[in-house]
Design a protein around this motif. Structure first.
Motif, mmCIF file in Angstrom:
data_model
loop_
_atom_site.group_PDB
_atom_site.id
_atom_site.type_symbol
_atom_site.label_atom_id
_atom_site.label_comp_id
_atom_site.label_asym_id
_atom_site.label_seq_id
_atom_site.Cartn_x
_atom_site.Cartn_y
_atom_site.Cartn_z
ATOM 1 N N UNK A 115 0.799 -1.147 -0.156
ATOM 2 C CA UNK A 115 -0.109 0.028 -0.064
ATOM 3 C C UNK A 115 0.951 1.659 -0.264
ATOM 4 N N UNK A 116 1.921 1.368 -0.229
ATOM 5 C CA UNK A 116 3.033 2.785 -0.208
ATOM 6 C C UNK A 116 2.790 2.839 -1.807
ATOM 7 N N UNK A 117 2.508 3.992 -1.223
ATOM 8 C CA UNK A 117 2.746 5.054 -2.698
ATOM 9 C C UNK A 117 3.646 4.977 -3.742
ATOM 10 N N UNK A 118 4.192 5.170 -5.295
ATOM 11 C CA UNK A 118 5.429 5.895 -5.879
ATOM 12 C C UNK A 118 5.910 6.905 -4.651
ATOM 13 N N UNK A 119 5.173 7.462 -4.532
ATOM 14 C CA UNK A 119 6.319 9.404 -4.196
ATOM 15 C C UNK A 119 7.348 8.607 -2.728
ATOM 16 N N UNK A 120 6.010 7.983 -1.659
ATOM 17 C CA UNK A 120 6.296 7.557 -0.498
ATOM 18 C C UNK A 120 8.111 6.507 -1.049
ATOM 19 N N UNK A 121 7.934 5.532 -1.796
ATOM 20 C CA UNK A 121 8.914 4.526 -2.014
ATOM 21 C C UNK A 121 9.990 5.425 -2.428
ATOM 22 N N UNK A 122 9.906 6.385 -3.430
ATOM 23 C CA UNK A 122 11.296 7.030 -4.043
ATOM 24 C C UNK A 122 11.609 8.043 -2.760
ATOM 25 N N UNK A 123 10.759 8.427 -2.668
ATOM 26 C CA UNK A 123 11.003 9.060 -0.770
ATOM 27 C C UNK A 123 12.154 8.496 -0.057
ATOM 28 N N UNK A 124 11.300 6.977 0.051
ATOM 29 C CA UNK A 124 12.186 6.404 1.203
ATOM 30 C C UNK A 124 13.376 6.162 1.106
ATOM 31 N N UNK A 125 13.823 5.649 -0.834
ATOM 32 C CA UNK A 125 15.488 5.295 -0.800
ATOM 33 C C UNK A 125 16.159 6.322 -1.162
ATOM 34 N N UNK A 126 15.235 8.032 -0.937
ATOM 35 C CA UNK A 126 16.714 8.413 -0.819
ATOM 36 C C UNK A 126 17.348 9.355 0.841
ATOM 37 N N UNK A 127 15.707 9.004 1.161
ATOM 38 C CA UNK A 127 16.325 8.936 2.762
ATOM 39 C C UNK A 127 17.407 7.647 3.471
ATOM 40 N N UNK A 128 16.977 6.492 3.019
ATOM 41 C CA UNK A 128 17.936 5.843 3.368
ATOM 42 C C UNK A 128 19.592 5.117 1.885
ATOM 43 N N UNK A 129 19.570 6.037 0.849
ATOM 44 C CA UNK A 129 20.593 5.589 0.211
ATOM 45 C C UNK A 129 21.915 5.981 0.233
ATOM 46 N N UNK A 130 22.170 6.366 1.739
ATOM 47 C CA UNK A 130 23.529 6.459 1.977
ATOM 48 C C UNK A 130 23.489 5.866 3.616
ATOM 49 N N UNK A 131 22.391 5.107 4.068
ATOM 50 C CA UNK A 131 22.178 4.482 5.178
ATOM 51 C C UNK A 131 22.521 2.716 4.772
ATOM 52 N N UNK A 132 20.841 2.241 4.103
ATOM 53 C CA UNK A 132 20.959 1.260 3.744
ATOM 54 C C UNK A 132 20.706 1.179 2.615
ATOM 55 N N UNK A 133 21.234 1.492 1.418
ATOM 56 C CA UNK A 133 20.542 1.496 -0.193
ATOM 57 C C UNK A 133 19.390 0.384 -0.498
ATOM 58 N N UNK A 134 17.791 0.680 -0.822
ATOM 59 C CA UNK A 134 17.249 -0.869 -0.813
ATOM 60 C C UNK A 134 17.148 -1.275 -2.463
ATOM 61 N N UNK A 135 18.569 -0.444 -3.423
ATOM 62 C CA UNK A 135 19.050 -1.502 -4.403
ATOM 63 C C UNK A 135 19.687 -2.218 -3.991
#
Length: 469
Positions: A115-135
């Motif tokens: 149920x997470x929106x594309x925007x929520x997922x994209x901003x989550x990836x940016x917030x975590x990019x230097x901690x735990x890169x989701x990709x």
């Protein structure tokens, strides 16, 4: 007015385009565990300083999509939080839902189904990019979905025993870390060799990483090609760190393992090595190492040996003139011995590399570095154990690792075959502490020596401490 509306529409379109690009980056992210193959340079023989290639600044390698996403970060940063604060540990609630990343699945698809929106997922990836890169999450990674004070929270494992929480506050993800409580478990194994130390120890239940560490430590004294026979005795004690809460988040990770005592007995030797102050020492307080370190970094796994092998990138069999160690990018690399820096620059297929000149005609080479430690340049003197650079993935390298070579008078030498021992020895208060430590282990090592081949025992660190008293 029309101009302002046009500009506003342009900004909205650009932001949407940015989010789509980040989402696309997540879609192409690797969700399967990536093996760390050993690599070696393509055309280098012995280290040479005859060529003076232009010095190349060490930079992390990025694919074009990753660079594009990073360029978009400033546009989205007001809606994300990159600062990662440390918080007191609080276990996941009983209502937390655990979801697992499956083979071939992307994090974006996994979270969309929740149920997470594309925007929520994209901003989550940016917030975590230097901690735990989701990709970069591996297949089998577990995420916990929870509600904290009415806000959505996603929790996942960072390093072992480190939990990363991302809490959605309005349109902003607040990222925090907490450290999960752990306990230390001590295991001891006795093995009588019938075929090979590695194979017999593995069959007795000794983890592969522990066996590799034992082989590296004992190889300062034992030639495993010529001095190991049927009936030889191998004993090992190692510590395993285990989380005591939120176990599901860390189930896909290797628990940290640390050998603390090693014994190898054949017809000629009865070697006992004790880990003390992050190194192995003999019973008399001598450092149990060659004058050149065989493992010039901590916490590494030996991923490729010296000798003939099929090159993973070039596709044909050739001599591998060094040994490779797998460890996280950025791991500090240490000088194997006292030396003078011969070169520290870009070195063709070696990538960023350091060559050190030691006594007695020895040279060591450290390749594929991410970058160099401050002040490391030709002519500078370094001490054994001094940090000279950081592990990376530069040059002809398929994955992040350290490629380590040793030469004597220009001839390649197997680092694991060096027998010239270090002259370093504990003294003063440190020697007194070491002697007391060894004495405190006598009852345990005596019990271990009486175990039959294949037998083992496991107990808590608290029990071990009580016994030593």
């Amino acid at each position: 007015m029309a101009l302002n509306e046009c500009q506003s529409g342009y900004r909205m379109k650009y932001t949407l385009w940015a989010l789509i690009c980040v989402a696309a980056l997540l879609q192409q992210g690797c969700s399967e565990q990536t093996a760390v193959p050993a690599t070696e340079p393509a055309e280098q023989a012995t280290p040479s300083t005859s060529e003076k290639p232009e010095r190349v600044e060490a930079k992390p390698q990025k694919s074009a999509p990753t660079q594009l996403a990073s360029e978009l970060v400033p546009k989205l940063r007001p809606e994300t939080t990159e600062a990662t604060a440390e918080q007191p540990f609080r276990p996941l609630s009983e209502a937390a839902q655990l979801i697992t990343l499956k083979r071939g699945q992307t994090v974006s698809a996994l979270l969309s189904r929740q149920g997470f929106s594309s925007r929520e997922i994209a901003t989550l990836a940016l917030a975590l990019k230097s901690v735990v890169p989701l990709n970069k999450l591996q297949a089998g990674s577990v995420l916990a979905l929870d509600q904290v004070d009415g806000q959505k929270q996603i929790s996942l494992a960072g390093e072992y025993a480190e939990r990363v929480d991302a809490t959605l506050e309005g349109d902003t993800w607040r990222v925090t870390k907490s450290y999960v409580p752990t306990r230390t478990e001590i295991a001891e194994h006795a093995v009588t060799i019938s075929h090979s130390l590695y194979g017999d120890a593995a069959n007795a239940g000794v983890p592969g990483d522990v066996i590799n560490s034992a082989l590296l430590a004992l190889s300062h004294f034992i030639d495993f090609q010529r001095q190991v026979y049927e009936g030889n005795r191998f004993e090992v004690v190692f510590e395993r760190t285990l989380v005591t809460a939120d176990e599901a988040l860390f189930a896909h990770q290797q628990t940290p393992l640390q050998p603390t005592y090693l014994r190898f007995k054949n017809s000629e030797d009865d070697l006992r090595l004790y880990r003390f102050a992050d190194s192995f020492y003999l019973e008399d307080g001598r450092l149990a190492e060659s004058f050149l370190l065989k493992t010039p970094l901590n916490g590494a796994r030996l991923s490729s040996h010296y000798g003939q092998r099929k090159h993973p990138l070039l596709g044909y069999t050739r001599m591998h003139k060094g040994i490779d160690f797998s460890a996280p990018a950025g791991t500090p690399i240490m000088a194997a011995g006292n030396a003078t820096v011969k070169r520290a620059d870009w070195y063709g297929s070696y990538g960023n590399a350091v060559v050190l000149q030691h006594d007695d005609g020895y040279e060591t080479l450290y390749a594929h570095l991410k970058g160099f430690a401050p002040g490391i340049q030709p002519g500078v003197k370094v001490a054994q154990g001094q940090i000279i650079g950081f592990l990376g993935n530069t040059g002809l390298s398929q994955a992040r690792h350290l490629h380590y070579e040793v030469y004597q008078h220009g001839k390649s030498v197997n680092p694991l075959a060096l027998k010239k021992l270090s002259t370093v020895r504990l003294d003063g208060e440190l020697l007194a502490q070491f002697d007391a430590y060894v004495s405190g282990l006598e009852a345990r090592t005596l019990r271990l020596s009486r175990l039959a081949s294949g037998d083992s025992s496991v107990y808590s660190a608290r029990e071990a401490t009580a016994e030593s008293r």
